[in-house]
Design a protein around this motif. Structure first.
Motif, PDB file in Angstrom:
ATOM      1  N   LEU A 288       0.854  -1.184   0.000  1.00 42.90           N
ATOM      2  CA  LEU A 288       0.000   0.000   0.000  1.00 42.90           C
ATOM      3  C   LEU A 288       0.891   1.236   0.000  1.00 42.90           C
ATOM      4  CD1 LEU A 288      -2.576  -1.167   2.707  1.00 42.90           C
ATOM      5  CD2 LEU A 288      -2.815  -1.284   0.215  1.00 42.90           C
ATOM      6  N   VAL A 289       0.623   2.152  -0.929  1.00 38.80           N
ATOM      7  CA  VAL A 289       1.489   3.316  -1.121  1.00 38.80           C
ATOM      8  C   VAL A 289       0.692   4.594  -0.896  1.00 38.80           C
ATOM      9  CG1 VAL A 289       3.085   4.493  -2.671  1.00 38.80           C
ATOM     10  CG2 VAL A 289       2.748   2.006  -2.872  1.00 38.80           C
ATOM     11  N   ASN A 290       1.000   5.293   0.188  1.00 35.68           N
ATOM     12  CA  ASN A 290       0.403   6.592   0.492  1.00 35.68           C
ATOM     13  C   ASN A 290       1.231   7.654  -0.241  1.00 35.68           C
ATOM     14  OD1 ASN A 290       0.267   9.215   1.932  1.00 35.68           O
ATOM     15  ND2 ASN A 290      -1.043   8.142   3.381  1.00 35.68           N
ATOM     16  N   VAL A 291       0.577   8.427  -1.130  1.00 35.21           N
ATOM     17  CA  VAL A 291       1.323   9.375  -1.967  1.00 35.21           C
ATOM     18  C   VAL A 291       1.226  10.813  -1.465  1.00 35.21           C
ATOM     19  CG1 VAL A 291       0.821   7.853  -3.909  1.00 35.21           C
ATOM     20  CG2 VAL A 291      -0.491   9.963  -3.651  1.00 35.21           C
ATOM     21  N   LEU A 292       0.692  11.020  -0.273  1.00 28.49           N
ATOM     22  CA  LEU A 292       0.560  12.364   0.273  1.00 28.49           C
ATOM     23  C   LEU A 292       1.884  12.838   0.875  1.00 28.49           C
ATOM     24  CD1 LEU A 292      -2.952  11.906   1.925  1.00 28.49           C
ATOM     25  CD2 LEU A 292      -2.423  13.035  -0.244  1.00 28.49           C
ATOM     26  N   ASP A 293       1.914  14.090   1.289  1.00 28.87           N
ATOM     27  CA  ASP A 293       3.136  14.647   1.853  1.00 28.87           C
ATOM     28  C   ASP A 293       3.465  13.959   3.180  1.00 28.87           C
ATOM     29  OD1 ASP A 293       2.209  16.663   4.265  1.00 28.87           O
ATOM     30  OD2 ASP A 293       0.708  16.469   2.683  1.00 28.87           O
TER      31      ASP A 293
ATOM     32  N   PRO B  77      -6.552  11.688  11.492  1.00 30.05           N
ATOM     33  CA  PRO B  77      -5.181  11.759  10.966  1.00 30.05           C
ATOM     34  C   PRO B  77      -4.503  10.399  10.919  1.00 30.05           C
ATOM     35  CG  PRO B  77      -5.203  12.405  13.266  1.00 30.05           C
ATOM     36  CD  PRO B  77      -6.640  12.168  12.880  1.00 30.05           C
ATOM     37  N   GLY B  78      -3.483  10.290  10.081  1.00 29.88           N
ATOM     38  CA  GLY B  78      -2.680   9.082  10.025  1.00 29.88           C
ATOM     39  C   GLY B  78      -2.744   8.412   8.667  1.00 29.88           C
ATOM     40  N   HIS B  79      -2.153   7.218   8.596  1.00 28.99           N
ATOM     41  CA  HIS B  79      -2.136   6.464   7.347  1.00 28.99           C
ATOM     42  C   HIS B  79      -2.615   5.041   7.597  1.00 28.99           C
ATOM     43  CE1 HIS B  79       1.936   5.947   9.131  1.00 28.99           C
ATOM     44  NE2 HIS B  79       1.768   4.680   8.751  1.00 28.99           N
ATOM     45  N   ILE B  80      -2.969   4.349   6.530  1.00 26.16           N
ATOM     46  CA  ILE B  80      -3.425   2.971   6.617  1.00 26.16           C
ATOM     47  C   ILE B  80      -2.257   2.115   7.094  1.00 26.16           C
ATOM     48  CG2 ILE B  80      -4.340   1.011   5.323  1.00 26.16           C
ATOM     49  CD1 ILE B  80      -5.609   3.090   3.414  1.00 26.16           C
ATOM     50  N   PRO B  81      -2.467   1.261   8.082  1.00 28.36           N
ATOM     51  CA  PRO B  81      -1.375   0.444   8.602  1.00 28.36           C
ATOM     52  C   PRO B  81      -0.658  -0.347   7.508  1.00 28.36           C
ATOM     53  CG  PRO B  81      -3.284   0.275  10.019  1.00 28.36           C
ATOM     54  CD  PRO B  81      -3.726   1.057   8.810  1.00 28.36           C
TER      55      PRO B  81
ATOM     56  N   ILE C 220       3.476   2.391   2.964  1.00 30.54           N
ATOM     57  CA  ILE C 220       4.684   3.198   2.881  1.00 30.54           C
ATOM     58  C   ILE C 220       4.316   4.581   2.338  1.00 30.54           C
ATOM     59  CG2 ILE C 220       6.101   1.154   2.491  1.00 30.54           C
ATOM     60  CD1 ILE C 220       6.373   2.087  -0.459  1.00 30.54           C
ATOM     61  N   ASN C 221       5.244   5.515   2.442  1.00 31.76           N
ATOM     62  CA  ASN C 221       5.007   6.878   1.969  1.00 31.76           C
ATOM     63  C   ASN C 221       5.929   7.186   0.793  1.00 31.76           C
ATOM     64  OD1 ASN C 221       5.589  10.245   3.183  1.00 31.76           O
ATOM     65  ND2 ASN C 221       3.883   9.518   1.972  1.00 31.76           N
ATOM     66  N   LEU C 222       5.302   7.536  -0.348  1.00 32.28           N
ATOM     67  CA  LEU C 222       6.054   7.997  -1.509  1.00 32.28           C
ATOM     68  C   LEU C 222       5.310   9.209  -2.052  1.00 32.28           C
ATOM     69  CD1 LEU C 222       7.618   5.808  -4.314  1.00 32.28           C
ATOM     70  CD2 LEU C 222       6.803   8.130  -4.712  1.00 32.28           C
TER      71      LEU C 222
ATOM     72  N   VAL D 282      -0.525  -0.766  -4.576  1.00 30.36           N
ATOM     73  CA  VAL D 282      -1.858  -0.154  -4.527  1.00 30.36           C
ATOM     74  C   VAL D 282      -1.674   1.253  -3.989  1.00 30.36           C
ATOM     75  CG1 VAL D 282      -4.167  -0.220  -3.529  1.00 30.36           C
ATOM     76  CG2 VAL D 282      -3.029  -2.361  -4.160  1.00 30.36           C
ATOM     77  N   THR D 283      -1.930   2.251  -4.815  1.00 35.04           N
ATOM     78  CA  THR D 283      -1.718   3.631  -4.412  1.00 35.04           C
ATOM     79  C   THR D 283      -2.988   4.244  -3.836  1.00 35.04           C
ATOM     80  OG1 THR D 283      -2.219   4.484  -6.627  1.00 35.04           O
ATOM     81  CG2 THR D 283       0.076   3.954  -6.148  1.00 35.04           C
ATOM     82  N   TYR D 284      -2.797   5.155  -2.877  1.00 39.62           N
ATOM     83  CA  TYR D 284      -3.935   5.897  -2.341  1.00 39.62           C
ATOM     84  C   TYR D 284      -3.485   7.277  -1.906  1.00 39.62           C
ATOM     85  CZ  TYR D 284      -2.551   5.114   2.595  1.00 39.62           C
ATOM     86  OH  TYR D 284      -1.895   5.113   3.812  1.00 39.62           O
TER      87      TYR D 284
END
Length: 292
Positions: free
Chosen positions: A179-184, A198-202, A205-207, A243-245
């Motif tokens: 799972l790819v979190n594309v936010l700042d 707030p937060g990200h899906i467990p 990763i962050n890109l 999987v991007t979000y």
């Protein structure tokens, strides 16, 4: 997939092919405002299209014609039949190629690029740099209305390119999915958020999507640099599926598009993204740094 058209074209290429009768140019501009605090707001880009667009371009309203009217989230992918009717009305169908652009950072264009591919239409490219790059090159714009000739669009939904909330929940512990979190980074960590929680899906990763573009020109980085970026993040491993979000499934398509340029045309997008995820209090969120 049978793709015969590149995923991206330059201003120079489009200017040379603007009179091609088999080419449909699409303006997908939408105006999204993200305040530091509070919910985001969004407006269709029809007015800006009417004032200045690439000659011959048609307008795709991603908030109405190409969205599910019954969804709780804006611009959610509609049923294939609705998408096919809206595409056909714009002249998009068998035997044509599509170039899509927008008037901002390009992610509404990649949203439409992804959406066409979701419905089995692969001959679609994004104009690198969008309307800003077109204008910067001195290419012409017009306010002349366009009346497209309707055609038949045959939808062939590719379910592998989209993920639901339940599918993402199931993927948290799936070592075959990244799972790819594309936010700042600040939003990813949960330091700040415009979403319900707030937060990200467990396990994600962050890109940040900002890393795929040259900040000075607004153009995508060269493919060699994109490959290096994605290789470092482990996203070119054929044994996993990215999987991007993002916040609402728009910027996520920007990274999916860049991954396609780097050779991964199988990337899925979580359509509801954090807007849908954070609205459900039963779904977990992680606050803090990248788990890797």
């Amino acid at each position: 997939m049978g793709q015969q058209f590149p995923d991206i074209v330059s201003v120079e290429w489009l200017r040379d092919h603007l009179d091609d009768s088999t080419l449909v140019v699409v303006d997908s501009s939408t105006h999204l405002t993200l305040p530091k605090d509070g919910p985001y707001s969004v407006e269709p880009g029809r007015a800006t299209y009417d004032s200045a667009h690439i000659p011959g371009a048609v307008f795709a309203d991603l908030l109405t014609d190409f969205a599910d009217p019954d969804s709780a989230e804006a611009w959610t992918a509609p049923a294939s039949e609705r998408f096919a009717a809206a595409s056909g009305a714009l002249g998009i169908g068998d035997g044509v190629r599509v170039v899509v652009y927008d008037q901002h950072d390009g992610y509404w264009a990649t949203r439409f690029w992804w959406h066409l591919r979701l419905e089995g239409f692969d001959d679609v490219a994004v104009l690198d740099g969008g309307l800003p790059a077109w204008k910067a090159a001195g290419a012409p714009v017009t306010d002349t209305p366009v009346s497209p000739t309707p055609v038949t669009f045959t939808a062939r939904r590719r379910d592998d390119l989209i993920r639901s909330t339940q599918q993402v929940r199931d993927a948290i512990d799936d070592d075959k999915t990244v799972l790819v979190n594309v936010l700042d980074p600040a939003t990813y960590r949960g330091d700040t958020s415009t979403y319900a929680r707030p937060g990200h899906i467990p396990s994600s990763i962050n890109l940040p999507v900002a890393r795929i573009r040259d900040p000075e020109t607004g153009l995508l980085r060269p493919v060699t640099e994109l490959r290096a970026l994605f290789e470092e993040a482990g996203l070119l491993d054929p044994g996993i599926t990215p999987v991007t979000y993002c916040g609402g499934g728009i910027a996520a398509t920007g990274v999916a598009h860049a991954l396609a340029l780097a050779g991964r045309d199988d990337v899925a997008v979580y359509d509801g993204s954090l807007t849908a995820w954070t609205a459900d209090a039963s779904l977990p969120l992680t606050v803090g740094a990248d788990p890797r």
